[in-house]
Design an enzyme around this catalytic site. Sequence first.
Site, PDB file in Angstrom:
ATOM      1  N   GLY A  92     -10.244  -3.886  -0.170  1.00  0.00           N
ATOM      2  CA  GLY A  92      -9.551  -3.738   0.913  1.00  0.00           C
ATOM      3  C   GLY A  92      -9.572  -2.722   1.963  1.00  0.00           C
ATOM      4  O   GLY A  92     -10.840  -2.145   1.885  1.00  0.00           O
ATOM      5  N   THR A 150       0.943  -1.237   0.128  1.00  0.00           N
ATOM      6  CA  THR A 150      -0.079   0.058  -0.199  1.00  0.00           C
ATOM      7  C   THR A 150       0.914   1.092   0.086  1.00  0.00           C
ATOM      8  O   THR A 150       2.310   1.074   0.312  1.00  0.00           O
ATOM      9  CB  THR A 150      -0.795   0.136   1.262  1.00  0.00           C
ATOM     10  OG1 THR A 150      -1.309  -1.163   1.840  1.00  0.00           O
ATOM     11  CG2 THR A 150      -1.818   0.831   1.184  1.00  0.00           C
TER      12      THR A 150
END
Lengths: 315, 315
Positions: free
Chosen positions: A210, A180
């Site tokens: 997510g 991320t």
Amino acid sequence: MAKKKPIAIVVHGGAGPDSEHIHKNKKGYEEGLREAVDTGYKILEEGGSAVDAVEAAVKKLEDNPLFNAGRGSALNANGEVEMDAAIMRGSDQSSGAVALIRNIRNPISLAKAVMMNTKYRFLGDMGALEYAKQLDIRLEPSSYFITEHQYDAFSKKREEEFTSSDRIGMDQLNARMHGTVGAVALDQEGMVAAATSTGGTENKKMGRIGDSCIIGVGCYANNKTCAISGTGDGELLMKNIIAYDISALMEYKGLTLQKACETVVLERTHKQEGDVGVIGVDAAGHIAMVFNSDRMHRGWKTNSRQQGIEIYDKK
Amino acid sequence: MAKKKPIAIVVHGGAGPDSEHIHKNKKGYEEGLREAVDTGYKILEEGGSAVDAVEAAVKKLEDNPLFNAGRGSALNANGEVEMDAAIMRGSDQSSGAVALIRNIRNPISLAKAVMMNTKYRFLGDMGALEYAKQLDIRLEPSSYFITEHQYDAFSKKREEEFTSSDRIGMDQLNARMHGTVGAVALDQEGMVAAATSTGGTENKKMGRIGDSCIIGVGCYANNKTCAISGTGDGELLMKNIIAYDISALMEYKGLTLQKACETVVLERTHKQEGDVGVIGVDAAGHIAMVFNSDRMHRGWKTNSRQQGIEIYDKK
């Protein structure tokens, strides 16, 4: 003489297990983190807003093929890129988020457009793409997003799936492949902001959303408490409502930013459940970077002489 | 003699402004709420799980064309139905959620399948539909979901859009048209669960995702604190991380369920910002139903002789 107003930016490029790929590209990762930090910091220094600073920093990481967001996103089980992103402004808890995004060069800018220009907070899939087409948001062909590294990872996994009898081992491996990017900042007006963007987990089921685009989980900002961007095993972050929990511990229990991050990431999360990492900033200019994993790519800069780039060492 | 183990269920059918449609169909709404309560309560009475009870109750409300979830969902700006749902189990904070769902008769059952059968927590759009096709989940043609009432509302709004010069007024009207269904329950094992399902706001932009499918916002469950299902202006619930905030106030400040719900819905939310309603239950069997709006459709039943169906009166 008036005391200097604190400004600060922290960025991350994902928390998780170590890998040969990371070792091999350590210098490139450090350069990418530095570029993101410097870009955001310059905006803060010139009096720009925390929202603009975190957007600009995250765009740099999205554009950098080494990081799993924008270009360089992980491929889902169909070999496609589906991205999530969110941004939040600490002054009024405005936020914008997008999920299952294809062909948008910078998902974080689309999330910002949702925040600034619509009455909504969260758009997904084709509807989000339709909206992006009405804006001055840059589109790219699908091939733009797919790097050699992610394509190789995808191919290798497909091959293993057909040959491996140890499917459970495979699932565990897949679950640990994640990344991320994110940024948090404090501007001269005392406003904090947070931004998070991701390509999601490798080999994920098509349609998997997510934590990165979930306000309160992968992204949260409130001038009264803190701005947080999270990373790690997204499903675990969602279970524990990570970002808002840090804010709640500060507001309701009087914890400092550092202590609240440690409580959530190191005490309330069981290490064996998975990887969690967070970066945070508060309105006084304190910063925090806490993770329970092998590494968290991170960089930071404040006007009280703090700055650095780290991947491994826990500080 | 051992003390009787508490069991409880509360359901809601949305909070918001009053309308002629609601007045006209008051009896039908009350019957629908009663059917949902009785269905869930029977499961609890027979020793079934809170998860099964909230799923069954929400399915009844999804199947009922009067409520904005499943059949009877509001239409988006393209005249289509896109539904969101989430479910969470209080014993281990497992959860499942789905967004932008088409053609699934009971989105709550798909959310439950995500929770029970996958390593994911949140699936959206086509990926979720693909997953549903692998399961024993009932599909319906698009026409099944569209009721006369919602079609008329859609047509009227389209017409007004073309004739009205007061676009701001229209936007406000649209924003106030909302509905959701949800349920919370406590079973004989002391486990709480929450479920929420919605067709979203009328005339919403295609791709808009609301609060109902966001764990921590429209749905949250934790045996240590409470199970919560939220309703109202989704974007406002998302701003305030409503469901988890109630849990955090109980855990970190020691508030009772009732006091925590009142604090979040009546104190921390500004009435002028919009409508918010919540239903909740804790592991001791206390229930709460708090809303700041004209009405919240709700029904409840416990084994300590509490039961009722209400739409308007605040209690």
